[in-house]
Structure formats: structure tokens, C-alpha cells
Scaffold this motif. Sequence first.
Motif, PDB file in Angstrom:
ATOM      1  N   ASN B   2       0.823  -1.216   0.000  1.00 20.99           N
ATOM      2  CA  ASN B   2       0.000   0.000   0.000  1.00 20.99           C
ATOM      3  C   ASN B   2       0.861   1.272   0.000  1.00 20.99           C
ATOM      4  O   ASN B   2       2.084   1.217   0.068  1.00 20.99           O
ATOM      5  CB  ASN B   2      -0.971  -0.024   1.196  1.00 20.99           C
ATOM      6  N   ARG B   3       0.163   2.396  -0.102  1.00 21.09           N
ATOM      7  CA  ARG B   3       0.863   3.692  -0.202  1.00 21.09           C
ATOM      8  C   ARG B   3       1.830   3.912   0.951  1.00 21.09           C
ATOM      9  O   ARG B   3       2.940   4.381   0.776  1.00 21.09           O
ATOM     10  CB  ARG B   3      -0.172   4.838  -0.120  1.00 21.09           C
ATOM     11  N   TYR B   4       1.364   3.547   2.138  1.00 22.28           N
ATOM     12  CA  TYR B   4       2.154   3.803   3.341  1.00 22.28           C
ATOM     13  C   TYR B   4       3.460   3.018   3.304  1.00 22.28           C
ATOM     14  O   TYR B   4       4.527   3.548   3.588  1.00 22.28           O
ATOM     15  CB  TYR B   4       1.328   3.437   4.572  1.00 22.28           C
ATOM     16  N   GLU B   5       3.340   1.743   2.900  1.00 23.70           N
ATOM     17  CA  GLU B   5       4.545   0.906   2.851  1.00 23.70           C
ATOM     18  C   GLU B   5       5.555   1.423   1.822  1.00 23.70           C
ATOM     19  O   GLU B   5       6.757   1.476   2.084  1.00 23.70           O
ATOM     20  CB  GLU B   5       4.163  -0.545   2.516  1.00 23.70           C
ATOM     21  N   ILE B   6       5.005   1.814   0.649  1.00 24.73           N
ATOM     22  CA  ILE B   6       5.913   2.343  -0.388  1.00 24.73           C
ATOM     23  C   ILE B   6       6.615   3.607   0.102  1.00 24.73           C
ATOM     24  O   ILE B   6       7.818   3.778  -0.061  1.00 24.73           O
ATOM     25  CB  ILE B   6       5.140   2.600  -1.695  1.00 24.73           C
ATOM     26  N   GLU B   8       7.356   4.371   3.071  1.00 26.37           N
ATOM     27  CA  GLU B   8       8.358   3.999   4.061  1.00 26.37           C
ATOM     28  C   GLU B   8       9.652   3.521   3.383  1.00 26.37           C
ATOM     29  O   GLU B   8      10.755   3.882   3.782  1.00 26.37           O
ATOM     30  CB  GLU B   8       7.785   2.901   4.955  1.00 26.37           C
ATOM     31  N   ILE B   9       9.472   2.705   2.337  1.00 20.74           N
ATOM     32  CA  ILE B   9      10.644   2.172   1.621  1.00 20.74           C
ATOM     33  C   ILE B   9      11.421   3.294   0.933  1.00 20.74           C
ATOM     34  O   ILE B   9      12.654   3.361   0.996  1.00 20.74           O
ATOM     35  CB  ILE B   9      10.215   1.097   0.603  1.00 20.74           C
ATOM     36  N   ILE B  10      10.659   4.206   0.300  1.00 23.63           N
ATOM     37  CA  ILE B  10      11.312   5.354  -0.344  1.00 23.63           C
ATOM     38  C   ILE B  10      12.088   6.155   0.689  1.00 23.63           C
ATOM     39  O   ILE B  10      13.211   6.604   0.452  1.00 23.63           O
ATOM     40  CB  ILE B  10      10.260   6.258  -1.024  1.00 23.63           C
ATOM     41  N   ASP B  11      11.497   6.292   1.863  1.00 29.37           N
ATOM     42  CA  ASP B  11      12.143   7.056   2.930  1.00 29.37           C
ATOM     43  C   ASP B  11      13.466   6.409   3.334  1.00 29.37           C
ATOM     44  O   ASP B  11      14.482   7.093   3.502  1.00 29.37           O
ATOM     45  CB  ASP B  11      11.196   7.139   4.128  1.00 29.37           C
ATOM     46  N   ASP B  47      13.753   4.776 -10.177  1.00 29.80           N
ATOM     47  CA  ASP B  47      14.835   5.564 -10.751  1.00 29.80           C
ATOM     48  C   ASP B  47      15.274   6.595  -9.722  1.00 29.80           C
ATOM     49  O   ASP B  47      14.436   7.145  -9.000  1.00 29.80           O
ATOM     50  CB  ASP B  47      14.375   6.255 -12.040  1.00 29.80           C
ATOM     51  N   SER B  48      16.571   6.851  -9.660  1.00 32.16           N
ATOM     52  CA  SER B  48      17.045   7.821  -8.675  1.00 32.16           C
ATOM     53  C   SER B  48      18.045   8.754  -9.329  1.00 32.16           C
ATOM     54  O   SER B  48      18.680   8.405 -10.313  1.00 32.16           O
ATOM     55  CB  SER B  48      17.702   7.088  -7.499  1.00 32.16           C
ATOM     56  N   TYR B  49      18.154   9.930  -8.765  1.00 31.00           N
ATOM     57  CA  TYR B  49      19.036  10.954  -9.325  1.00 31.00           C
ATOM     58  C   TYR B  49      19.648  11.733  -8.181  1.00 31.00           C
ATOM     59  O   TYR B  49      18.945  12.138  -7.261  1.00 31.00           O
ATOM     60  CB  TYR B  49      18.225  11.879 -10.235  1.00 31.00           C
ATOM     61  N   ALA B  50      20.943  11.909  -8.220  1.00 29.71           N
ATOM     62  CA  ALA B  50      21.596  12.632  -7.137  1.00 29.71           C
ATOM     63  C   ALA B  50      22.558  13.679  -7.694  1.00 29.71           C
ATOM     64  O   ALA B  50      23.178  13.479  -8.728  1.00 29.71           O
ATOM     65  CB  ALA B  50      22.378  11.657  -6.249  1.00 29.71           C
ATOM     66  N   THR B  51      22.615  14.819  -7.040  1.00 32.20           N
ATOM     67  CA  THR B  51      23.650  15.812  -7.287  1.00 32.20           C
ATOM     68  C   THR B  51      24.209  16.146  -5.901  1.00 32.20           C
ATOM     69  O   THR B  51      23.615  15.746  -4.900  1.00 32.20           O
ATOM     70  CB  THR B  51      23.100  17.092  -7.929  1.00 32.20           C
ATOM     71  N   PRO B  52      25.323  16.876  -5.810  1.00 33.21           N
ATOM     72  CA  PRO B  52      25.856  17.160  -4.474  1.00 33.21           C
ATOM     73  C   PRO B  52      24.887  17.926  -3.571  1.00 33.21           C
ATOM     74  O   PRO B  52      25.097  17.972  -2.362  1.00 33.21           O
ATOM     75  CB  PRO B  52      27.092  17.995  -4.774  1.00 33.21           C
ATOM     76  N   THR B  53      23.846  18.539  -4.126  1.00 33.84           N
ATOM     77  CA  THR B  53      22.953  19.304  -3.253  1.00 33.84           C
ATOM     78  C   THR B  53      21.563  18.714  -3.086  1.00 33.84           C
ATOM     79  O   THR B  53      20.768  19.235  -2.305  1.00 33.84           O
ATOM     80  CB  THR B  53      22.800  20.750  -3.764  1.00 33.84           C
ATOM     81  N   MET B  54      21.224  17.663  -3.820  1.00 29.67           N
ATOM     82  CA  MET B  54      19.902  17.042  -3.590  1.00 29.67           C
ATOM     83  C   MET B  54      19.832  15.630  -4.150  1.00 29.67           C
ATOM     84  O   MET B  54      20.633  15.236  -4.984  1.00 29.67           O
ATOM     85  CB  MET B  54      18.803  17.877  -4.232  1.00 29.67           C
ATOM     86  N   ILE B  55      18.841  14.863  -3.647  1.00 29.48           N
ATOM     87  CA  ILE B  55      18.569  13.553  -4.236  1.00 29.48           C
ATOM     88  C   ILE B  55      17.089  13.438  -4.552  1.00 29.48           C
ATOM     89  O   ILE B  55      16.241  13.987  -3.835  1.00 29.48           O
ATOM     90  CB  ILE B  55      18.988  12.388  -3.318  1.00 29.48           C
ATOM     91  N   VAL B  59       9.328   6.059  -7.980  1.00 32.71           N
ATOM     92  CA  VAL B  59       9.027   4.634  -8.183  1.00 32.71           C
ATOM     93  C   VAL B  59       7.604   4.475  -8.719  1.00 32.71           C
ATOM     94  O   VAL B  59       6.750   5.366  -8.554  1.00 32.71           O
ATOM     95  CB  VAL B  59       9.173   3.818  -6.878  1.00 32.71           C
ATOM     96  N   ILE B  60       7.356   3.349  -9.387  1.00 32.07           N
ATOM     97  CA  ILE B  60       6.014   3.024  -9.862  1.00 32.07           C
ATOM     98  C   ILE B  60       5.610   1.705  -9.224  1.00 32.07           C
ATOM     99  O   ILE B  60       6.397   0.748  -9.239  1.00 32.07           O
ATOM    100  CB  ILE B  60       5.970   2.875 -11.396  1.00 32.07           C
ATOM    101  N   ASP B  61       4.410   1.637  -8.636  1.00 31.12           N
ATOM    102  CA  ASP B  61       3.989   0.363  -8.054  1.00 31.12           C
ATOM    103  C   ASP B  61       3.294  -0.491  -9.123  1.00 31.12           C
ATOM    104  O   ASP B  61       3.178  -0.088 -10.289  1.00 31.12           O
ATOM    105  CB  ASP B  61       3.098   0.584  -6.817  1.00 31.12           C
ATOM    106  N   THR B  62       2.850  -1.688  -8.738  1.00 28.18           N
ATOM    107  CA  THR B  62       2.310  -2.633  -9.723  1.00 28.18           C
ATOM    108  C   THR B  62       1.028  -2.123 -10.377  1.00 28.18           C
ATOM    109  O   THR B  62       0.686  -2.530 -11.477  1.00 28.18           O
ATOM    110  CB  THR B  62       2.018  -3.987  -9.048  1.00 28.18           C
ATOM    111  N   LYS B  63       0.313  -1.187  -9.684  1.00 30.34           N
ATOM    112  CA  LYS B  63      -0.917  -0.650 -10.274  1.00 30.34           C
ATOM    113  C   LYS B  63      -0.639   0.549 -11.179  1.00 30.34           C
ATOM    114  O   LYS B  63      -1.553   1.130 -11.737  1.00 30.34           O
ATOM    115  CB  LYS B  63      -1.892  -0.246  -9.159  1.00 30.34           C
ATOM    116  N   GLY B  64       0.627   0.944 -11.287  1.00 26.89           N
ATOM    117  CA  GLY B  64       0.962   2.046 -12.171  1.00 26.89           C
ATOM    118  C   GLY B  64       0.947   3.397 -11.491  1.00 26.89           C
ATOM    119  O   GLY B  64       1.076   4.425 -12.154  1.00 26.89           O
ATOM    120  N   GLU B  65       0.797   3.406 -10.174  1.00 23.66           N
ATOM    121  CA  GLU B  65       0.787   4.702  -9.487  1.00 23.66           C
ATOM    122  C   GLU B  65       2.236   5.144  -9.198  1.00 23.66           C
ATOM    123  O   GLU B  65       3.079   4.329  -8.851  1.00 23.66           O
ATOM    124  CB  GLU B  65       0.018   4.578  -8.167  1.00 23.66           C
ATOM    125  N   VAL B  66       2.488   6.457  -9.358  1.00 25.35           N
ATOM    126  CA  VAL B  66       3.850   6.970  -9.216  1.00 25.35           C
ATOM    127  C   VAL B  66       4.036   7.632  -7.855  1.00 25.35           C
ATOM    128  O   VAL B  66       3.187   8.408  -7.409  1.00 25.35           O
ATOM    129  CB  VAL B  66       4.169   7.995 -10.326  1.00 25.35           C
TER     130      VAL B  66
END
Lengths: 147, 257
Positions: B2-6, B8-11, B47-55, B59-66
Motif C-alpha cells: 500500500n501507499r504507506y509501505e511504499i 516507508e521504503i522510499i524514505d 529511478d534515482s538521481y543525485a547531485t551534491p545538493t539534492m537527491i 518509483v512506480i507500483d504494480t498498479k501504475g501509481e507513481v
Amino acid sequence: MLVKVISAAAAAASFGILFNVQGGNLILTGINGGLGYFVFALCTANNVESYIGMFFASAVMTIFAEIAARRRKVPATIFLAVALIPIVPGGRMFSFVLHLLEGSNQLAVADGIQTLLESGAIAIGIIVVSSFTQVFVRLKRRMGEIL
Amino acid sequence: MNRYEIGEIIDIACRAGKIILENGGEIYRVEDTMRYICSAFGIDECDSYATPTMIVISVIDTKGEVFSRMMRIRHRGVNLHKVEAVNNFSRAVINNPITPAEARAELAAIDQRSAYNLWTTALAAAVGTSAFTLVFGGGFSEFIFGFFLGGLLRLLVTLLNQVQLGYFTVNAMGGAAAALGGWLFTYFGLIPDWWIMTLSALMQLVPGLIFTNALRDAAAGDLVSGISRGIEALSIVTALASGAGGTLLLLARFGGG
């Protein structure tokens, strides 16, 4: 030269403490710093341009760091970042800006170009070795699968 | 999932990336670690992107929500032990899964790990400065007095950082202190010339490594990081040189040097 090599190793190891490298990694960092400076000094003693010497030094240091990283299962940067400090042209960069401020533009330009060449050469040394390392590791894995 | 779990993982992925980036890890290591952690927790499209000042992570879940998250990086230092610890953490998470709560606690513990204490780092800076005087061809007197100048400079810089003066001002004052120290030792006839001494003491602040990493990033295709690290190096060295240059100018005018 021996004194300078040992001092470079001591400098790398003590700067390792500033960057919080711990335990046995600190000793390896120091050794790598000394090794890099030795290669650089060897090149300079044979009248090779300073930036070419730095290319060879950084390539050798990257090889050492990659091997040590695989042995100890930590990122190669731990052994590389601090060990590079004795050869990176930090001091030259400082004198570049200092000369600009003094108005000695010719000296400043010379320092600026030298800084670019030297840090460019060091970066190329690292990149070449680490890309070949990745290819080498992949090849080794594939050979392992075939055999 | 669910949204909450995703969320948490992103965090968790963001926090791991943040620790690596704030403590001197490479850009690709930050991006890779974030992707590994997401896939270890079962998120495959990430997908992830980092520069020295931000990250940034998306992610997309199985239902296609971003879902996405951005973290601003304000502090940049070097603490290679933390980089190593997060690297071990992500390796461990891939091999034997743990719950998100455990992962978060472990990351918080890594971030809290203490570095060497003030006196150890001051001693290290002192020894390092002495060693550098020899590398730069200095004599015995520079070796001895460099020890004190390097240690004192480290104490000063740590103090100024603690009161959060901002990196530009800290470096300008560090440059001024190193130049003043070198000049004083020369003025009292203890060393032949200020240059080697001041330069050796400043080796703990000069951004030679940052500049080399900037070129490395640029050559590896991380163009934005290359530019920002290059500018960081230039502004640090400008701060150092203006501090040192200004001090020397004043001393030459009023100190009779």
C-alpha cells in the motif's frame, strides 16, 4: 626521496583520521598514499611532466584501492580519496587564486592551467582503471560460468 | 503493497542515499544504493538521481501509481566510515531481508556514530601538517612549528564550524589564520619562509580532492555534479586565498614584513 615518500604516507594516514577512516583501513590508506607519491616522484625524477606522473600515480593507487576494497569488502573510495591528497594539486589551486589577487596574472594563468592538467590527469587515471576493473570483474564472472 | 509501505521504503532509500552523499560518497554510489534498497524491499521499477545538493527518487507500483520524494542536502563533509557502514547495510539488506522499521533504526544508528574526538583530529592535523612540510621540501624548523600551526588551525576551524558560520567565512578565516601563523613564525625568525608552512597547514582545507572528483564526475557522465563540485572547489579556494591574501596585504602594510 625516501623521506618524502614516508612523509606522504604519514600525511595520508593522519588525514585519514580527519576523514574518519577507521582501524586497519587507516594503515592501508597510508600505504596507498606513500605508494602513489613514490610513483609520482619516480616519474618526476626521470624528467616526466608532472601531470603524466600524476596519471600513473593515480592509476597505480586505484589498482591498489580496488584490490584492497575487494579483500576487505568496503568501497574503494575509502582507500583512494584520502590517499590522493598528497598528489592532488590543492596547493597549486590555492596559489592560483593568490596570484590572481596579487595581480600576477601570468603566474596565475600558469598555475591555473597546471591545476587543470594535473587534476584532469588524476581523474583520467582513476576512471581508466575503474572501468577496466568493472570489465575485468564481469569477464571473470562469465569465465566462471562457462568453466 | 500500500501507499504507506511504499512511502516507508522510499524514505529508507532516501536516508541511506543522504548519509552517503553527506559524507563524501560518489554520486553513482548514492544512486545505485537507493535502487538496490528499493529492489531489496520488492519495488522493481525505480529511478534515482543525485547531485551534491539534492537527491530525487521516483518509483512506480504494480498498479501504475507513481510515488516520488526529494531530499535537500545542505551539509557536505567527509566521513568515510559512514559511507562504509551504509554500503555494508545495503549489502546486508539485499542478502537477508529485514522489516522497514528495523532498516530505519539501523540507518539512524549509523548516522549517529561518532567520529574521532576533537583532540585526536587536532593531533592528526598537526602530524599531517608536519608531514606535508617535508613533502614540500621544508626543513627541520618547519617540521617542528608546522605541528603547532596545523593543530591550532584544526581547532579554530572546528570551533568556527560548530558556531555554523558558513563554509565560505570559515575557509576565509582559516586561510587568514594560516597566513598569519606563517608570517609570525617568519617574523620572529623561527622559519626561513612563510610559504611552505602556510601551505602545509592549509592542506587540510584546500579543495584539491573536490576538484579532482568534479572532473571525475564530469568524465563519468554526471555533468551536473561535475559542475557543482567544480564551483564548490573554486569558491572554497577563493575563500582561502582571499583570507590569506588579505592578511598578508595588511601585514605587509602595517607589520613591516
